[in-house]
Structures are given as C-alpha cells and as structure tokens.
Design an enzyme around this catalytic site. Structure first.
Site, PDB file in Angstrom:
ATOM      1  N   LYS A   1     -25.529  -5.649 -21.763  1.00 39.61           N
ATOM      2  CA  LYS A   1     -25.754  -4.266 -22.168  1.00 39.61           C
ATOM      3  C   LYS A   1     -24.987  -3.317 -21.252  1.00 39.61           C
ATOM      4  O   LYS A   1     -24.648  -3.664 -20.115  1.00 39.61           O
ATOM      5  CB  LYS A   1     -27.251  -3.928 -22.152  1.00 39.61           C
ATOM      6  CG  LYS A   1     -27.865  -3.813 -20.764  1.00 39.61           C
ATOM      7  CD  LYS A   1     -29.316  -3.356 -20.832  1.00 39.61           C
ATOM      8  CE  LYS A   1     -29.465  -1.896 -21.146  1.00 39.61           C
ATOM      9  NZ  LYS A   1     -28.925  -0.996 -20.090  1.00 39.61           N
TER      10      LYS A   1
ATOM     11  N   LYS B   1     -14.592   2.224 -24.115  1.00 37.36           N
ATOM     12  CA  LYS B   1     -14.281   3.099 -22.969  1.00 37.36           C
ATOM     13  C   LYS B   1     -13.024   2.641 -22.231  1.00 37.36           C
ATOM     14  O   LYS B   1     -12.494   3.364 -21.397  1.00 37.36           O
ATOM     15  CB  LYS B   1     -15.458   3.128 -21.979  1.00 37.36           C
ATOM     16  CG  LYS B   1     -16.739   3.695 -22.553  1.00 37.36           C
ATOM     17  CD  LYS B   1     -17.774   3.972 -21.464  1.00 37.36           C
ATOM     18  CE  LYS B   1     -18.176   2.723 -20.691  1.00 37.36           C
ATOM     19  NZ  LYS B   1     -18.832   1.703 -21.517  1.00 37.36           N
TER      20      LYS B   1
ATOM     21  N   LYS C   1     -21.646  -5.833 -16.192  1.00 38.73           N
ATOM     22  CA  LYS C   1     -20.869  -6.839 -16.919  1.00 38.73           C
ATOM     23  C   LYS C   1     -19.388  -6.798 -16.542  1.00 38.73           C
ATOM     24  O   LYS C   1     -18.784  -7.828 -16.246  1.00 38.73           O
ATOM     25  CB  LYS C   1     -21.063  -6.606 -18.417  1.00 38.73           C
ATOM     26  CG  LYS C   1     -20.130  -7.326 -19.342  1.00 38.73           C
ATOM     27  CD  LYS C   1     -20.382  -6.894 -20.777  1.00 38.73           C
ATOM     28  CE  LYS C   1     -20.343  -5.403 -20.976  1.00 38.73           C
ATOM     29  NZ  LYS C   1     -19.025  -4.787 -20.707  1.00 38.73           N
TER      30      LYS C   1
ATOM     31  N   ASP D   1     -24.779  -4.469 -26.137  1.00 38.32           N
ATOM     32  CA  ASP D   1     -25.935  -3.804 -26.722  1.00 38.32           C
ATOM     33  C   ASP D   1     -26.038  -4.110 -28.209  1.00 38.32           C
ATOM     34  O   ASP D   1     -27.110  -4.115 -28.792  1.00 38.32           O
ATOM     35  CB  ASP D   1     -25.814  -2.277 -26.554  1.00 38.32           C
ATOM     36  CG  ASP D   1     -25.806  -1.867 -25.090  1.00 38.32           C
ATOM     37  OD1 ASP D   1     -24.748  -2.017 -24.465  1.00 38.32           O
ATOM     38  OD2 ASP D   1     -26.842  -1.418 -24.585  1.00 38.32           O
TER      39      ASP D   1
END
Length: 290
Positions: free
Chosen positions: A14, A45, A19, A131
């Site tokens: 998530k 992003k 991560k 997510d």
C-alpha cells in the site's frame, strides 16, 4: 546464442508502507553483488527509482508517449547506482484517465523492442502500488509477467488489509497463469508484538515472511540524501538487512497460491488482536505500578 531469461519479480504494498524504499534497496543490493538489474516503477507518481539516482526524477514512458507517438525504449531507460537500469511507467495527468495504463504501455514498449533480451538482465523488479489490484496495476500478476510476487506489509491493519486484497487477486488469477506469491516482507518491525501480528497473519493465510525489516533512522537519513541505504550507509545494520532480503529473493524459487481471509474473518482476526494488545498494555501497567 539466446540470451538468458531474467527473473521477474513484482513487489506490491500500500502507499506509504515503504515499498519503493525496500525495492530500491533490493535493487541496489543485487547490483552490488554483480547482477544486472532493472527496476521498473509502476506508480503513477514516477518516484520509484529516484533514490537510485541521487534524488533525481526521470521522464516516464507515458511522458515520452505524450510527446511522441513512437518512442525508442532506450529513451525511457536511465542508469542508477551500480549501473541499475531505471524505468518509470508513469501515469496520466491528475484527474484524467487510468493510472494503470502507464504500466500496460511501458511493459508493451519494452517487450516489443526486446529490451530485456538486449540488456541481458538477471532481474527485472516491478515496484507496484498495492492499494488496488485492478486494471493496469494487476498486469504483473494477471499476465504472469512476474514469476514471483512479494508484498511489503507492516503490522498496521490497513497494510495487512491491502496485503490480503493482493492475496485475493493472486488467488483469482492463479488458475489463468498468473504470478504466485513468494511471501511477505515485514516492514517497520521494531517490537515483538509487531512481529507476532505479521507472523499470525501469514500463518492464517498460509504464506511466509521473507524478512523482517526494522524501522530505522538510517533509512530516513539516506533518503534525505536522495540515496538508498545500501549506497549511503553500506556498513550499517540496516544495509545488511536489505542485503539478506535481496539474497532471499534471489534464491527464492517456489511461490504458491495464498489463502486470503474473507472480510468477516479479517475483521474478527483484527478485533482479536486489538483485545490482546489491550491485555498486554494492562499487564505492563500493573508491572510498572508494582
């Protein structure tokens, strides 16, 4: 002579779980050990690889495709720490289009131009937002592009909730040639109960913990410098943890279908742990008062 087939690994988790930090340190540890590695950022992003490049961001595949209908894949590949190859899939303009499209477009571009074979890679590591496991984000799992999937999770409920959702996706696609689960990378594990919660979750879902990674100020300091811990603090305990994790992922060969909890099972499990933690806290207070 045919080039070797790289080992392709997807790391999910998530947003905000660490991560990309974990993935970049795995990549850095593998290139440090002499392997040819590509890190493939799959977050819109486009920030997966910046600590491999001194904090510098790189143009994404979707950025390049917006400028030109035909793109030479080499334009999207940049070298980072130790020679690691860095690629960012990118995403649409905020509020417009599907964020997963960048992954689909980037994977197709590199496959069409035979980049993996040309670079003679040992590892391709996909850093994927965990997510959601729909659309483009599910490509590494759904299409079986990645051979092994790992998820980064802490003991926090929302991180475990996201991991459990990923397990559901892997289970769904497993009968259609999808990638299987290698295990859980337990992040921000600084107390016994953090470890116990993750251990219990993996036991219930018939998975395994690959490595326990503590929360460390060393990681924060490294990232403020725009670097991985492997580069900024190579002699630190945290760097050794990442090297051990990288070795375990490199040596991993057999992944499996997890057994996710259903919604009610997950809620009952978490409520049980909430009660247990209250008991632990009361016990500590009684000890302190005696």
């Amino acid at each position: 002579m045919a080039s070797k087939k790289p080992k392709q690994i997807a790391i999910y988790g998530k947003g905000g779980i660490g991560k990309s930090t974990t993935t970049s340190n795995i990549s850095a540890a593998l290139v440090e050990a002499g392997h040819k590695v590509m890190q493939f950022g799959c977050d819109p992003k486009s920030d997966s690889t910046n600590t491999l490049r001194g904090g510098e961001y790189i143009p994404s595949v979707l950025d390049l495709l917006r400028q030109n209908a035909r793109v030479d894949a080499h334009e999207a590949i940049f070298r980072g720490f130790g020679g690691v190859y860095c690629v960012e899939a990118g995403g649409p303009q905020p509020g417009v289009g599907c964020a997963g499209r960048g992954i689909i477009s980037a994977v197709e571009l590199l496959k069409q131009q035979n980049i993996f074979e040309e670079l003679d890679l040992d590892y391709v590591i996909y850093d994927v937002l965990g997510d959601v496991v729909c659309g483009g984000f599910a490509v590494p799992v759904r299409e079986g592009i990645a051979e092994h999937v790992f998820t980064v999770s802490s003991s926090d409920f929302m991180a475990i909730y996201a991991a459990n959702n990923l397990f559901k996706g892997i289970q769904t696609y497993s009968n259609k040639g999808g990638a299987l689960l290698g295990g859980v990378i337990a992040n921000s594990i600084n107390t016994d109960f953090h470890r116990q919660i993750v251990d219990d979750f993996t036991r219930r879902t018939q998975t395994q913990v690959i490595e326990y990674v503590p929360r460390s100020l060393t990681v924060t300091q490294a990232e403020l410098q725009g670097k991985t811990t492997i580069e900024a603090a190579p002699n630190s305990e945290q760097a050794e943890t990442y090297r051990r994790l990288a070795r375990r992922i490199a040596e991993h060969t057999e992944s499996k279908v997890p057994t996710p909890l259903n919604q009610q099972e997950l809620r009952d499990w978490s409520a049980g742990w909430a009660d247990h933690l209250i008991e632990i806290e009361r016990g500590n207070q009684l000890l302190a008062a005696s």
